[in-house]
Motif scaffolding. Structure first.
Motif, PDB file in Angstrom:
ATOM      1  N   VAL A 174       0.746  -1.269  -0.024  1.00 61.92           N
ATOM      2  CA  VAL A 174       0.012   0.131   0.092  1.00 61.92           C
ATOM      3  C   VAL A 174       0.835   1.345   0.046  1.00 61.92           C
ATOM      4  O   VAL A 174       0.609   2.178  -0.887  1.00 61.92           O
ATOM      5  CB  VAL A 174      -0.944  -0.012   1.047  1.00 61.92           C
ATOM      6  N   PRO A 175       1.720   1.368   0.653  1.00 64.61           N
ATOM      7  CA  PRO A 175       2.781   2.738   0.852  1.00 64.61           C
ATOM      8  C   PRO A 175       3.181   2.685  -0.429  1.00 64.61           C
ATOM      9  O   PRO A 175       3.507   3.907  -1.109  1.00 64.61           O
ATOM     10  CB  PRO A 175       4.047   2.377   1.955  1.00 64.61           C
ATOM     11  N   ALA A 176       3.839   1.568  -1.228  1.00 60.88           N
ATOM     12  CA  ALA A 176       4.620   1.805  -2.407  1.00 60.88           C
ATOM     13  C   ALA A 176       3.582   2.296  -3.556  1.00 60.88           C
ATOM     14  O   ALA A 176       3.793   3.173  -4.265  1.00 60.88           O
ATOM     15  CB  ALA A 176       5.069   0.348  -2.879  1.00 60.88           C
ATOM     16  N   LEU A 177       2.160   1.479  -3.484  1.00 52.70           N
ATOM     17  CA  LEU A 177       1.374   2.270  -4.552  1.00 52.70           C
ATOM     18  C   LEU A 177       0.934   3.568  -4.298  1.00 52.70           C
ATOM     19  O   LEU A 177       0.607   4.284  -5.177  1.00 52.70           O
ATOM     20  CB  LEU A 177      -0.010   1.132  -4.260  1.00 52.70           C
ATOM     21  N   LEU A 178       0.781   4.010  -2.813  1.00 55.29           N
ATOM     22  CA  LEU A 178       0.511   5.539  -2.885  1.00 55.29           C
ATOM     23  C   LEU A 178       1.587   6.531  -3.314  1.00 55.29           C
ATOM     24  O   LEU A 178       1.313   7.535  -3.896  1.00 55.29           O
ATOM     25  CB  LEU A 178       0.230   5.853  -1.181  1.00 55.29           C
ATOM     26  N   ASP A 179       2.802   6.106  -3.043  1.00 53.09           N
ATOM     27  CA  ASP A 179       3.953   6.781  -3.762  1.00 53.09           C
ATOM     28  C   ASP A 179       3.696   6.465  -5.174  1.00 53.09           C
ATOM     29  O   ASP A 179       3.848   7.705  -5.777  1.00 53.09           O
ATOM     30  CB  ASP A 179       5.216   6.137  -3.749  1.00 53.09           C
ATOM     31  N   THR A 180       3.439   5.521  -5.700  1.00 49.01           N
ATOM     32  CA  THR A 180       3.234   5.582  -7.401  1.00 49.01           C
ATOM     33  C   THR A 180       2.142   6.436  -7.799  1.00 49.01           C
ATOM     34  O   THR A 180       2.313   7.154  -8.825  1.00 49.01           O
ATOM     35  CB  THR A 180       2.841   3.980  -7.521  1.00 49.01           C
ATOM     36  N   LEU A 181       0.914   6.391  -6.974  1.00 51.48           N
ATOM     37  CA  LEU A 181      -0.161   7.005  -7.396  1.00 51.48           C
ATOM     38  C   LEU A 181       0.005   8.515  -7.358  1.00 51.48           C
ATOM     39  O   LEU A 181      -0.190   9.410  -8.216  1.00 51.48           O
ATOM     40  CB  LEU A 181      -1.368   6.875  -6.482  1.00 51.48           C
ATOM     41  N   LEU A 182       0.909   9.027  -6.361  1.00 54.84           N
ATOM     42  CA  LEU A 182       1.188  10.507  -6.308  1.00 54.84           C
ATOM     43  C   LEU A 182       2.126  10.693  -7.383  1.00 54.84           C
ATOM     44  O   LEU A 182       2.066  12.057  -7.811  1.00 54.84           O
ATOM     45  CB  LEU A 182       1.737  10.778  -4.870  1.00 54.84           C
ATOM     46  N   LEU A 183       3.326   9.812  -7.696  1.00 47.78           N
ATOM     47  CA  LEU A 183       3.898  10.283  -8.792  1.00 47.78           C
ATOM     48  C   LEU A 183       3.396  10.517 -10.159  1.00 47.78           C
ATOM     49  O   LEU A 183       3.589  11.268 -10.932  1.00 47.78           O
ATOM     50  CB  LEU A 183       5.211   9.413  -8.664  1.00 47.78           C
ATOM     51  N   TYR A 184       2.231   9.706 -10.226  1.00 47.64           N
ATOM     52  CA  TYR A 184       1.631   9.549 -11.530  1.00 47.64           C
ATOM     53  C   TYR A 184       0.884  11.016 -11.638  1.00 47.64           C
ATOM     54  O   TYR A 184       0.956  11.590 -12.883  1.00 47.64           O
ATOM     55  CB  TYR A 184       0.722   8.528 -11.826  1.00 47.64           C
ATOM     56  N   ILE A 185       0.311  11.283 -10.655  1.00 43.37           N
ATOM     57  CA  ILE A 185      -0.659  12.783 -10.498  1.00 43.37           C
ATOM     58  C   ILE A 185       0.354  13.683 -10.814  1.00 43.37           C
ATOM     59  O   ILE A 185      -0.107  14.543 -11.473  1.00 43.37           O
ATOM     60  CB  ILE A 185      -1.303  12.646  -9.150  1.00 43.37           C
ATOM     61  N   LEU A 186       1.509  14.056 -10.049  1.00 44.52           N
ATOM     62  CA  LEU A 186       2.364  14.861 -10.498  1.00 44.52           C
ATOM     63  C   LEU A 186       2.823  14.990 -11.822  1.00 44.52           C
ATOM     64  O   LEU A 186       3.245  15.966 -12.433  1.00 44.52           O
ATOM     65  CB  LEU A 186       3.582  14.996  -9.376  1.00 44.52           C
ATOM     66  N   ARG A 187       3.250  13.835 -12.294  1.00 40.91           N
ATOM     67  CA  ARG A 187       3.799  13.399 -13.647  1.00 40.91           C
ATOM     68  C   ARG A 187       2.656  13.995 -14.620  1.00 40.91           C
ATOM     69  O   ARG A 187       2.995  14.902 -15.653  1.00 40.91           O
ATOM     70  CB  ARG A 187       4.236  12.296 -13.812  1.00 40.91           C
ATOM     71  N   ILE A 188       1.702  13.587 -14.684  1.00 39.57           N
ATOM     72  CA  ILE A 188       0.624  14.138 -15.685  1.00 39.57           C
ATOM     73  C   ILE A 188       0.277  15.517 -15.471  1.00 39.57           C
ATOM     74  O   ILE A 188       0.244  16.190 -16.599  1.00 39.57           O
ATOM     75  CB  ILE A 188      -0.647  13.301 -15.357  1.00 39.57           C
ATOM     76  N   TRP A 189       0.253  16.230 -14.191  1.00 38.80           N
ATOM     77  CA  TRP A 189      -0.035  17.489 -14.139  1.00 38.80           C
ATOM     78  C   TRP A 189       1.070  18.315 -14.477  1.00 38.80           C
ATOM     79  O   TRP A 189       0.764  19.246 -15.555  1.00 38.80           O
ATOM     80  CB  TRP A 189      -0.284  17.998 -12.732  1.00 38.80           C
ATOM     81  N   LEU A 190       2.270  17.896 -14.351  1.00 34.92           N
ATOM     82  CA  LEU A 190       3.548  18.799 -14.959  1.00 34.92           C
ATOM     83  C   LEU A 190       3.568  18.619 -16.537  1.00 34.92           C
ATOM     84  O   LEU A 190       3.783  19.674 -17.151  1.00 34.92           O
ATOM     85  CB  LEU A 190       4.626  18.167 -14.578  1.00 34.92           C
ATOM     86  N   ALA A 191       3.241  17.603 -17.134  1.00 35.72           N
ATOM     87  CA  ALA A 191       3.267  17.260 -18.426  1.00 35.72           C
ATOM     88  C   ALA A 191       2.217  17.993 -19.157  1.00 35.72           C
ATOM     89  O   ALA A 191       2.489  18.338 -20.490  1.00 35.72           O
ATOM     90  CB  ALA A 191       3.066  15.744 -18.954  1.00 35.72           C
TER      91      ALA A 191
END
Length: 311
Positions: A174-191
């Protein structure tokens, strides 16, 4: 590590919390502002409304993602006219929210349509918060789009599955997936920012190959004897052109950012390891423990040893 990964690594403190919450209409829930946190809400099933006194209600559908990088207060409800219950958390609550405190919560109501929301939150150390997070808007809404954001939707499904059905290894997954989710959110917004005409700030910087190359070099090797000329060479620009572009996008000169990153890295090492001060000084580019201690105190207001004991 790259810059975006470091944004999460250096700021996070403690373990993230999350839950799948099932609401039965009519329902309304206030989420209080929690400074020192980042939070997200993902609609897994059904629909709801995002309500704010300062803005027009926004309808959220299945797959929509809300990201609140500053822990801003907000309200979710099945209908804009539904009265919301008291905040699910308070700024003093170390667990951030009782809605996030367990793996699955069922808010039984009057048997109306069901809405399932994946809630999650991180506590962050504000003294180590990366400038990228500080410059984000209070709320980021990513409408569901499986064709444009398949990785984000896949991470959501995996996380929801782990929270719904605990199995061996869930505590680590779960903590690893939360990190993954957060990074995807940031990556999409920045892109997505260049299409909106962004020319300054972190979104522009991380979409600029020259500035990104310099940032990666700093993050990968903070102990290197960086000069503006050496960083300009990493960026493939002249010294003057690089200094102008970096300062305009990042908001501070290149060597000021180098110092900030060194001191932020040192703070994390002091808090999370038992490494001797001399070793930490070397890891962040100081051959003299005395010089390191002076630089650290100028940045954090405490000597390294005092900072470690306090933390």
């Amino acid at each position: 590590m790259d810059v975006l990964s470091d944004v999460i690594t250096v700021a996070r403190t403690g373990r993230p919390v999350s839950a799948c919450v099932r609401w039965h209409a009519p329902w309304g829930q206030q989420f209080a502002s929690v400074p020192g946190s980042v939070a997200f809400q993902v609609v897994l099933e059904g629909s709801c409304w995002l309500l704010s006194p300062q803005a027009t209600p926004v309808r959220l559908g299945t797959g929509d993602v809300l990201f609140l990088p500053h822990g801003s207060g907000h309200t979710l409800a099945d209908d804009p006219a539904t009265s919301a219950t008291a905040p699910a958390c308070s700024p003093e609550d170390p667990e951030l929210s009782e809605s996030y405190a367990s793996d699955s919560v069922d808010r039984s109501g009057c048997g109306g349509p069901v809405t399932v929301v994946l809630c999650g939150a991180y506590q962050v150390d504000r003294s180590r918060t990366h400038p990228l997070l500080l410059t984000l808007p209070d709320l980021i809404h990513l409408p569901a789009d499986p064709y444009r954001h398949p990785e984000l939707q896949a991470a959501v499904r995996l996380l929801a599955g782990e929270l719904d059905h605990r199995r061996l290894g869930t505590g680590a997954i779960v903590p690893a997936l939360l990190d993954t989710l957060l990074l995807y959110i940031l990556r999409i917004w920045l892109a997505e920012q260049p299409a909106r005409g962004t020319t300054t700030g972190w979104a522009a910087a991380l979409n600029d190959p020259a500035v990104t190359a310099a940032l990666h070099a700093i993050h990968q090797n903070p102990a290197a004897p960086w000069t503006v000329a050496k960083l300009a060479a990493e960026a493939g620009l002249s010294r003057a052109a690089f200094a102008r572009r970096f300062s305009a996008m990042i908001g501070q000169p290149p060597l000021a950012y180098v110092t900030w990153w060194r001191m932020t890295t040192a703070a994390r090492l002091l808090q999370e390891t038992e490494a001797p001060l001399r070793s930490i000084a070397v890891q962040v580019g100081y051959t003299s423990e005395f010089a390191f201690a002076n630089a650290f105190k100028r940045t954090h207001g405490l000597a390294p040893g005092s900072y470690r004991r306090k933390r």
